[in-house]
Design an enzyme around this catalytic site. Sequence first.
Site, PDB file in Angstrom:
ATOM      1  N   HIS A  96      58.962  48.215  62.412  1.00 50.43           N
ATOM      2  CA  HIS A  96      58.275  47.613  61.264  1.00 50.43           C
ATOM      3  C   HIS A  96      56.924  47.073  61.737  1.00 50.43           C
ATOM      4  O   HIS A  96      56.811  46.579  62.858  1.00 50.43           O
ATOM      5  CB  HIS A  96      59.118  46.485  60.656  1.00 50.43           C
ATOM      6  CG  HIS A  96      58.564  46.021  59.343  1.00 50.43           C
ATOM      7  ND1 HIS A  96      57.476  45.172  59.263  1.00 50.43           N
ATOM      8  CD2 HIS A  96      58.905  46.325  58.065  1.00 50.43           C
ATOM      9  CE1 HIS A  96      57.189  44.984  57.985  1.00 50.43           C
ATOM     10  NE2 HIS A  96      58.035  45.663  57.238  1.00 50.43           N
ATOM     11  N   GLU A 165      55.344  53.253  55.609  1.00 51.96           N
ATOM     12  CA  GLU A 165      54.871  52.001  55.011  1.00 51.96           C
ATOM     13  C   GLU A 165      53.409  51.762  55.397  1.00 51.96           C
ATOM     14  O   GLU A 165      53.138  51.224  56.483  1.00 51.96           O
ATOM     15  CB  GLU A 165      55.703  50.823  55.523  1.00 51.96           C
ATOM     16  CG  GLU A 165      57.156  50.879  55.135  1.00 51.96           C
ATOM     17  CD  GLU A 165      57.757  49.478  55.126  1.00 51.96           C
ATOM     18  OE1 GLU A 165      58.223  49.058  54.064  1.00 51.96           O
ATOM     19  OE2 GLU A 165      57.756  48.813  56.170  1.00 51.96           O
TER      20      GLU A 165
HETATM   21  P1  PGA Z   1      56.983  44.659  50.392  1.00 56.80           P
HETATM   22  O1  PGA Z   1      57.483  44.823  51.904  1.00 56.80           O
HETATM   23  O2  PGA Z   1      57.911  45.440  49.514  1.00 56.80           O
HETATM   24  O3  PGA Z   1      57.066  43.159  50.132  1.00 56.80           O
HETATM   25  O4  PGA Z   1      55.597  45.171  50.324  1.00 56.80           O
HETATM   26  C1  PGA Z   1      57.906  46.058  52.412  1.00 56.80           C
HETATM   27  C2  PGA Z   1      58.284  45.939  53.866  1.00 56.80           C
HETATM   28  O5  PGA Z   1      57.647  45.172  54.596  1.00 56.80           O
HETATM   29  O6  PGA Z   1      59.235  46.603  54.328  1.00 56.80           O
END
Ligand code: PGA
Length: 247
Positions: A96, A165
């Site tokens: 992450h 992401e």
């Molecule tokens: P968010 O976070 O949905 O609040 O943008 C996603 C993540 O960090 O996995």
Amino acid sequence: MKYFIGNWKMFGIPKSINILNRINSFYSKDKNKNKYKVVITPPYTLIETYSRHFRNKKINIGSQNCYQLDQYSSNTAAVSSYMLKSVGAKYTLVGHSDNRNEGDTDIILNNKVKFALKNNLKVVFCIGENKIQKNNKKTFSVLTRQLTKVLEKKFNKNNIVVAYEPIWAIGTGKIPTFKELSKTIEHIKKVLKKIFKSKSPEVLYGGSVDGSNIGMFREIKQIDGFLIGGASKSSKKFIDIIKNYYR
Ligand code: PGA
């Protein structure tokens, strides 16, 4: 099968299980339930109790991270995949952007994935470019590097899910356009196919997903599910995402 994965980050105490109880009761009655899986990654402190509570239920409990070494070591505050598995975790996030920011390098991430797989955890491997990289049109090269430096052909691709992401989309309310995202998911799948010399693992999207924008994501059929941060801390918001996805 689609995934709806909730990443609680630094949120949750024992009684927050009520949020999951509400999601579970929605799920068990949902006519679409055979089309998707729900995974929640609470903080380390709650993994054992929540896993026990949902052992025979449809909600899967995972971890937000795992340590880079196997089993035991003399690293203060570290938690290994072996320890996570022993308390019932079935999944772990790896890579992450929060953890990359705190020092997770490709070598560390490679070890995390390796030991998570060895301990029979399903890995949700997170990748994503930052705003500057995006503006400099480096998205594809950044993602290719993040994938090829960490994932190896010998890894069991059936136990790996990739979560795309974009860092600039996490917690900001900003999301990629339909065109950007379709092309990026396609690129990721192409790279994965090359690494594994076969069909690619599943690819999820994460970053500001909520009940109001899920309709756009649904149109991109190659997306195999979602990693949801902020909206996963409310049962209503999380359920709305699922309801609107299958609307
Ligand atoms: P968010 O976070 O949905 O609040 O943008 C996603 C993540 O960090 O996995």
